[in-house]
Design a protein around this motif. Sequence first.
Motif, PDB file in Angstrom:
ATOM      1  N   THR A   1       0.810  -1.228   0.000  1.00  0.00           N
ATOM      2  CA  THR A   1       0.000   0.000   0.000  1.00  0.00           C
ATOM      3  C   THR A   1       0.842   1.277   0.000  1.00  0.00           C
ATOM      4  OG1 THR A   1      -0.123  -0.268   2.406  1.00  0.00           O
ATOM      5  CG2 THR A   1      -2.013  -1.024   1.120  1.00  0.00           C
ATOM      6  N   SER A   2       2.157   1.157  -0.198  1.00  0.00           N
ATOM      7  CA  SER A   2       3.041   2.317  -0.061  1.00  0.00           C
ATOM      8  C   SER A   2       2.692   3.446  -1.035  1.00  0.00           C
ATOM      9  CB  SER A   2       4.502   1.898  -0.254  1.00  0.00           C
ATOM     10  OG  SER A   2       4.673   1.263  -1.512  1.00  0.00           O
ATOM     11  N   MET A   3       2.372   3.104  -2.280  1.00  0.00           N
ATOM     12  CA  MET A   3       2.059   4.151  -3.263  1.00  0.00           C
ATOM     13  C   MET A   3       0.745   4.846  -2.922  1.00  0.00           C
ATOM     14  SD  MET A   3       3.305   2.369  -6.791  1.00  0.00           S
ATOM     15  CE  MET A   3       2.817   3.745  -7.806  1.00  0.00           C
ATOM     16  N   TRP A   4      -0.256   4.070  -2.460  1.00  0.00           N
ATOM     17  CA  TRP A   4      -1.515   4.677  -2.028  1.00  0.00           C
ATOM     18  C   TRP A   4      -1.262   5.628  -0.860  1.00  0.00           C
ATOM     19  CZ3 TRP A   4      -4.757  -0.479  -1.948  1.00  0.00           C
ATOM     20  CH2 TRP A   4      -5.147  -0.786  -3.259  1.00  0.00           C
ATOM     21  N   THR A   5      -0.402   5.190   0.074  1.00  0.00           N
ATOM     22  CA  THR A   5      -0.057   6.018   1.235  1.00  0.00           C
ATOM     23  C   THR A   5       0.517   7.361   0.785  1.00  0.00           C
ATOM     24  OG1 THR A   5       0.331   4.163   2.738  1.00  0.00           O
ATOM     25  CG2 THR A   5       1.533   6.194   3.202  1.00  0.00           C
ATOM     26  N   ILE A   6       1.468   7.325  -0.142  1.00  0.00           N
ATOM     27  CA  ILE A   6       2.106   8.552  -0.624  1.00  0.00           C
ATOM     28  C   ILE A   6       1.094   9.426  -1.359  1.00  0.00           C
ATOM     29  CG2 ILE A   6       3.855   9.456  -2.206  1.00  0.00           C
ATOM     30  CD1 ILE A   6       5.471   6.845  -1.562  1.00  0.00           C
TER      31      ILE A   6
ATOM     32  N   LEU B   1       7.088  10.601   2.734  1.00  0.00           N
ATOM     33  CA  LEU B   1       6.081  11.377   3.475  1.00  0.00           C
ATOM     34  C   LEU B   1       6.722  12.575   4.161  1.00  0.00           C
ATOM     35  CD1 LEU B   1       3.934   8.552   5.166  1.00  0.00           C
ATOM     36  CD2 LEU B   1       3.553   9.706   2.989  1.00  0.00           C
ATOM     37  N   GLN B   2       7.921  12.379   4.697  1.00  0.00           N
ATOM     38  CA  GLN B   2       8.615  13.501   5.342  1.00  0.00           C
ATOM     39  C   GLN B   2       8.933  14.606   4.334  1.00  0.00           C
ATOM     40  OE1 GLN B   2      11.777  11.118   7.063  1.00  0.00           O
ATOM     41  NE2 GLN B   2      10.911  11.333   9.118  1.00  0.00           N
ATOM     42  N   ASN B   3       9.306  14.219   3.109  1.00  0.00           N
ATOM     43  CA  ASN B   3       9.576  15.216   2.071  1.00  0.00           C
ATOM     44  C   ASN B   3       8.310  15.992   1.710  1.00  0.00           C
ATOM     45  OD1 ASN B   3      12.255  14.465   1.899  1.00  0.00           O
ATOM     46  ND2 ASN B   3      11.938  13.045   0.201  1.00  0.00           N
ATOM     47  N   ILE B   4       7.194  15.277   1.576  1.00  0.00           N
ATOM     48  CA  ILE B   4       5.922  15.936   1.262  1.00  0.00           C
ATOM     49  C   ILE B   4       5.547  16.930   2.357  1.00  0.00           C
ATOM     50  CG2 ILE B   4       3.425  15.545   1.062  1.00  0.00           C
ATOM     51  CD1 ILE B   4       4.096  12.871  -0.327  1.00  0.00           C
ATOM     52  N   CYS B   5       5.664  16.484   3.600  1.00  0.00           N
ATOM     53  CA  CYS B   5       5.254  17.334   4.727  1.00  0.00           C
ATOM     54  C   CYS B   5       6.175  18.531   4.902  1.00  0.00           C
ATOM     55  CB  CYS B   5       5.188  16.498   6.007  1.00  0.00           C
ATOM     56  SG  CYS B   5       3.852  15.284   5.963  1.00  0.00           S
ATOM     57  N   THR B   6       7.441  18.369   4.556  1.00  0.00           N
ATOM     58  CA  THR B   6       8.369  19.502   4.588  1.00  0.00           C
ATOM     59  C   THR B   6       7.991  20.527   3.519  1.00  0.00           C
ATOM     60  OG1 THR B   6      10.180  18.123   5.420  1.00  0.00           O
ATOM     61  CG2 THR B   6      10.791  20.202   4.353  1.00  0.00           C
ATOM     62  N   ASP B   7       7.700  20.033   2.320  1.00  0.00           N
ATOM     63  CA  ASP B   7       7.360  20.932   1.214  1.00  0.00           C
ATOM     64  C   ASP B   7       6.063  21.693   1.477  1.00  0.00           C
ATOM     65  OD1 ASP B   7       9.616  20.105  -0.091  1.00  0.00           O
ATOM     66  OD2 ASP B   7       8.584  18.778  -1.504  1.00  0.00           O
ATOM     67  N   TYR B   8       5.077  21.015   2.071  1.00  0.00           N
ATOM     68  CA  TYR B   8       3.768  21.632   2.279  1.00  0.00           C
ATOM     69  C   TYR B   8       3.577  22.165   3.699  1.00  0.00           C
ATOM     70  CZ  TYR B   8       2.264  19.993  -2.299  1.00  0.00           C
ATOM     71  OH  TYR B   8       2.141  19.787  -3.652  1.00  0.00           O
ATOM     72  N   LYS B   9       4.643  22.047   4.502  1.00  0.00           N
ATOM     73  CA  LYS B   9       4.621  22.562   5.877  1.00  0.00           C
ATOM     74  C   LYS B   9       3.400  22.042   6.659  1.00  0.00           C
ATOM     75  CE  LYS B   9       7.262  26.717   4.832  1.00  0.00           C
ATOM     76  NZ  LYS B   9       7.700  26.202   3.516  1.00  0.00           N
ATOM     77  N   ILE B  10       3.252  20.720   6.662  1.00  0.00           N
ATOM     78  CA  ILE B  10       2.160  20.071   7.381  1.00  0.00           C
ATOM     79  C   ILE B  10       2.751  19.058   8.364  1.00  0.00           C
ATOM     80  CG2 ILE B  10       1.882  18.422   5.463  1.00  0.00           C
ATOM     81  CD1 ILE B  10      -1.053  18.150   6.222  1.00  0.00           C
ATOM     82  N   PRO B  11       2.322  19.074   9.624  1.00  0.00           N
ATOM     83  CA  PRO B  11       2.870  18.136  10.614  1.00  0.00           C
ATOM     84  C   PRO B  11       2.454  16.692  10.304  1.00  0.00           C
ATOM     85  CG  PRO B  11       1.692  19.950  11.677  1.00  0.00           C
ATOM     86  CD  PRO B  11       1.357  20.007  10.224  1.00  0.00           C
ATOM     87  N   ILE B  12       3.336  15.757  10.608  1.00  0.00           N
ATOM     88  CA  ILE B  12       3.018  14.338  10.445  1.00  0.00           C
ATOM     89  C   ILE B  12       3.466  13.584  11.692  1.00  0.00           C
ATOM     90  CG2 ILE B  12       5.193  13.843   9.227  1.00  0.00           C
ATOM     91  CD1 ILE B  12       3.512  11.751   7.584  1.00  0.00           C
ATOM     92  N   LEU B  13       2.667  12.593  12.083  1.00  0.00           N
ATOM     93  CA  LEU B  13       2.963  11.768  13.254  1.00  0.00           C
ATOM     94  C   LEU B  13       3.016  10.317  12.796  1.00  0.00           C
ATOM     95  CD1 LEU B  13       3.276  11.529  16.371  1.00  0.00           C
ATOM     96  CD2 LEU B  13       0.772  11.423  16.511  1.00  0.00           C
ATOM     97  N   PHE B  14       4.107   9.618  13.142  1.00  0.00           N
ATOM     98  CA  PHE B  14       4.293   8.224  12.728  1.00  0.00           C
ATOM     99  C   PHE B  14       4.032   7.283  13.900  1.00  0.00           C
ATOM    100  CE2 PHE B  14       7.085  10.593   9.819  1.00  0.00           C
ATOM    101  CZ  PHE B  14       6.666  10.094   8.598  1.00  0.00           C
ATOM    102  N   PHE B  15       3.252   6.224  13.627  1.00  0.00           N
ATOM    103  CA  PHE B  15       3.014   5.173  14.619  1.00  0.00           C
ATOM    104  C   PHE B  15       3.397   3.828  14.023  1.00  0.00           C
ATOM    105  CE2 PHE B  15      -0.032   8.210  16.531  1.00  0.00           C
ATOM    106  CZ  PHE B  15       0.360   8.102  17.862  1.00  0.00           C
ATOM    107  N   SER B  16       4.188   3.058  14.764  1.00  0.00           N
ATOM    108  CA  SER B  16       4.528   1.695  14.366  1.00  0.00           C
ATOM    109  C   SER B  16       4.074   0.770  15.491  1.00  0.00           C
ATOM    110  CB  SER B  16       6.044   1.574  14.152  1.00  0.00           C
ATOM    111  OG  SER B  16       6.370   0.298  13.672  1.00  0.00           O
TER     112      SER B  16
END
Length: 325
Positions: free
Chosen positions: A243-248, A280-295
């Motif tokens: 599902t990685s491409m859908w995620t991106i 995802l980190q690159n996208i969030c940096t470019d669009y200045k949107i916070p992201i939270l990762f859970f594993s």
Amino acid sequence: TPPPITKKTLELGSLHSPDFVCAPFKYNLGNFIETIAAGANTIVQVGGVCRLGYYGELHEQILKDLGYEVRFINIPRVQLSRPHNLYWHFREINPQLSLKKISSILPVFMKMIKYMDGLEDYMRKNIGFETEPGSLEAEHRDFLNALRTVENKRDLRHVYSHYSRRLKEVELKVPRYPLWVGVVGEYYTIMEPFSNHFIEKELAAMGIVVDRWMNATNSMMGPRDREIKKRIKYYARYHMGATSMWTISKALEFARKGYDGIIHVKSFGCTPEMDAMPVLQNICTDYKIPILFFSFDTQTSDTGIKTRLEAFYDMIMMRKEAQHG
């Protein structure tokens, strides 16, 4: 039907699984054991779009080693080019099955899934704003029970229209500028509430609109790889699996729509989603949107999740207030 997933399910699955296998494998195995204990004599492994599609043989062998004598139908083993093999597998279980019956049931079944996903999406986005807590869930339970009486498309349309109307009649109090959070990630963990520690309920309780694209309908009938590659070509050129491409793609869409935050969930050791994280980190940096990762794994703590969610909420709320005064 397997009993609801509980801590016991996970403990059973973990006890008899390799240590470093992904959490969905352990949940599945725990499900199988509890279902056999409830009287099932046939187990169907539907697999998945990642390593889970190769786990059926191992699940079957573990169950045999534990002394369970059950029929095990491993759907991923059936070649897509020879779907009639699947038909004969199920004819062994139910000799009354016919292609005519399948052709009459399948359209109702597919539509039912689409309706279920549609109403759940409405709940996900609105449950945090009920004036009377529990109202939407009560209507949703009644809807699911009513689906058991459906025998044809007409029945299905009647049940759906009735409960769709009732759900939308539930009184809501939505703030002028609500927080919007998009949830992306690995398809089992994102869709099974127990495995992600009911993260959507936690977000809703904070008064957040939760948007989650991944559901049964979209995982079966989502956009083709070619379309997704075109959308995300600036950030990822190759298919990284599962599902990685859908995620991106969805994270990029949430960022472009100006969502207040993104949450990424996956099971521990999920390689395709690990590969997606730097993107995802690159996208969030470019669009200045916070992201939270859970594993998530078998040792994940509820307390730790709540603490991180609360800190994330405080951060996106402060940003929202700064934007709108």
